[in-house]
Design a protein around this motif. Sequence first.
Motif, PDB file in Angstrom:
ATOM      1  N   UNK A 357       0.837  -1.206   0.000  1.00  0.00           N
ATOM      2  CA  UNK A 357       0.000   0.000   0.000  1.00  0.00           C
ATOM      3  C   UNK A 357       0.869   1.252   0.000  1.00  0.00           C
ATOM      4  N   UNK A 358       1.957   1.215   0.792  1.00  0.00           N
ATOM      5  CA  UNK A 358       2.859   2.360   0.850  1.00  0.00           C
ATOM      6  C   UNK A 358       3.508   2.627  -0.496  1.00  0.00           C
ATOM      7  N   UNK A 359       3.936   1.552  -1.160  1.00  0.00           N
ATOM      8  CA  UNK A 359       4.591   1.716  -2.467  1.00  0.00           C
ATOM      9  C   UNK A 359       3.617   2.323  -3.477  1.00  0.00           C
ATOM     10  N   UNK A 360       2.404   1.816  -3.457  1.00  0.00           N
ATOM     11  CA  UNK A 360       1.414   2.318  -4.415  1.00  0.00           C
ATOM     12  C   UNK A 360       1.060   3.769  -4.127  1.00  0.00           C
ATOM     13  N   UNK A 361       0.978   4.128  -2.813  1.00  0.00           N
ATOM     14  CA  UNK A 361       0.643   5.510  -2.465  1.00  0.00           C
ATOM     15  C   UNK A 361       1.740   6.451  -2.939  1.00  0.00           C
ATOM     16  N   UNK A 362       3.006   6.016  -2.798  1.00  0.00           N
ATOM     17  CA  UNK A 362       4.136   6.844  -3.232  1.00  0.00           C
ATOM     18  C   UNK A 362       4.107   7.030  -4.746  1.00  0.00           C
ATOM     19  N   UNK A 363       3.767   5.913  -5.455  1.00  0.00           N
ATOM     20  CA  UNK A 363       3.723   5.993  -6.927  1.00  0.00           C
ATOM     21  C   UNK A 363       2.615   6.938  -7.367  1.00  0.00           C
ATOM     22  N   UNK A 364       1.478   6.899  -6.667  1.00  0.00           N
ATOM     23  CA  UNK A 364       0.355   7.778  -7.012  1.00  0.00           C
ATOM     24  C   UNK A 364       0.734   9.240  -6.773  1.00  0.00           C
ATOM     25  N   UNK A 365       1.348   9.500  -5.633  1.00  0.00           N
ATOM     26  CA  UNK A 365       1.742  10.882  -5.329  1.00  0.00           C
ATOM     27  C   UNK A 365       2.745  11.402  -6.356  1.00  0.00           C
ATOM     28  N   UNK A 366       3.697  10.551  -6.736  1.00  0.00           N
ATOM     29  CA  UNK A 366       4.707  10.960  -7.707  1.00  0.00           C
ATOM     30  C   UNK A 366       4.060  11.311  -9.051  1.00  0.00           C
ATOM     31  N   UNK A 367       3.092  10.424  -9.498  1.00  0.00           N
ATOM     32  CA  UNK A 367       2.419  10.670 -10.773  1.00  0.00           C
ATOM     33  C   UNK A 367       1.631  11.973 -10.725  1.00  0.00           C
ATOM     34  N   UNK A 368       1.016  12.277  -9.591  1.00  0.00           N
ATOM     35  CA  UNK A 368       0.248  13.515  -9.488  1.00  0.00           C
ATOM     36  C   UNK A 368       1.169  14.716  -9.654  1.00  0.00           C
ATOM     37  N   UNK A 369       2.380  14.634  -9.044  1.00  0.00           N
ATOM     38  CA  UNK A 369       3.331  15.730  -9.182  1.00  0.00           C
ATOM     39  C   UNK A 369       3.796  15.903 -10.622  1.00  0.00           C
ATOM     40  N   UNK A 370       4.048  14.758 -11.314  1.00  0.00           N
ATOM     41  CA  UNK A 370       4.490  14.827 -12.720  1.00  0.00           C
ATOM     42  C   UNK A 370       3.400  15.421 -13.605  1.00  0.00           C
ATOM     43  N   UNK A 371       2.145  15.087 -13.282  1.00  0.00           N
ATOM     44  CA  UNK A 371       1.029  15.619 -14.088  1.00  0.00           C
ATOM     45  C   UNK A 371       0.960  17.138 -13.940  1.00  0.00           C
ATOM     46  N   UNK A 372       1.072  17.640 -12.707  1.00  0.00           N
ATOM     47  CA  UNK A 372       1.016  19.079 -12.472  1.00  0.00           C
ATOM     48  C   UNK A 372       2.157  19.783 -13.205  1.00  0.00           C
ATOM     49  N   UNK A 373       3.349  19.178 -13.160  1.00  0.00           N
ATOM     50  CA  UNK A 373       4.516  19.770 -13.824  1.00  0.00           C
ATOM     51  C   UNK A 373       4.296  19.826 -15.342  1.00  0.00           C
TER      52      UNK A 373
END
Length: 409
Positions: A357-373
């Motif tokens: 769950x932690x790994x997936x949450x980190x991946x989701x957060x990272x993707x959200x940051x890349x999308x905003x960028x």
Amino acid sequence: MSSDPWGRVDETGTVYVRTADGEKVVGSWQAGSPEEALAYFERKYEGLVVEIGLLEKRVKTTDLSSKDALTAIEHLREQVDAHHAVGDLDALRARLDKLVELVDKRREERKAQRARQSDDARHAKEALVVEAEELARSDQWRAAGERLRALVDTWKGLPRLDRKSDDELWHRFSHARSAFSKRRKQHFAQLDAQREEARRTKERLVAEAESLSNSTDWGPTAARYRDLMTEWKAAGRAQREHEEDLWNRFRGAQDVFFAARSSVFAERDAEQAENLKLKEELAGEAEKLLPITDLKASRAAFRALNERWEAIGHVPRDARPKVEGRMHAVERALQEAEEAEWRRTNPEARARAAGLTGQLQAAVDKLKGQIEQARAQGNTAKAEKLERELEGRQALLDQALKGLQEFGG
């Protein structure tokens, strides 16, 4: 001297008759008066008139042959030409001439009629020959045989043709009948051989059927009887005097076996019906364990019920899926409760779930940051691609979080 319109008697007693060619001497009369002489020869004329009238009637109304008619005409003509009568002899000659014409006409008519009859007979016999030759190729043995016999009777009733034509047609007709008789004889000889072979085959089948009649090996024996019936049908019919007796023996042997099997099966069915009632009661008790609240107690209770279940014998085949399905449903509920309990109390599985769950949450957060960028840089295509990837990761994260909740946190 005495006279009348057709004749006269002179003073010497000579009698004359008047004709278109002049007077002709009829005869001499010395025994009486001239009147008596004329009356005598007039009576002879009347006799000729009567004879000619009778002959005319015979020619017109009977089948008097032309030859006989012409002979009679010639005989009367000789009497008329002899001038031994007083009367209109020329009229008698004219009647005889017309009668000859009539006889000639009737002869030609009869000749034409005979020709037509002969032609009709020829056509009729040719038709009989053609039909006989067609029947010679028929396999309808009874009907064709009866029809050929009727054709023979018809042939006998037809007039004969000229010898050559009649012989040729009769040869074809007779040959067709002989060919049919030969084929029919061969057919029934072959049929007799086939029926004899069928008899031998069926006697073998009967012997085997009788040897199986007391068998208690119900399934294989019933299957073998079905095979024997198939072989019986394929064997064809035996001779009539054997077929019924063989069938009665064959069927009787099967009846003995199937009657015994039915008796045994009836007892078995009664026992299985009672077993079904007991198992339905057990299934009802098992269903009372649902929903599972006390796993340990439910498991023990179900185990006890299952032992009683196994001790009961078979139930009817068509009822088996339903009653067994009820027990299986309770068993699956127990298995699912056990799996849930295991997952909830397994620390390693909980740790793995938390880590995932932690790994997936980190991946989701990272993707959200890349999308905003990407959107800040105006790279819409990249942002949309990353959003699709985010949807997949978010779905996995939601599933992992749900699993983690099953462990109590």
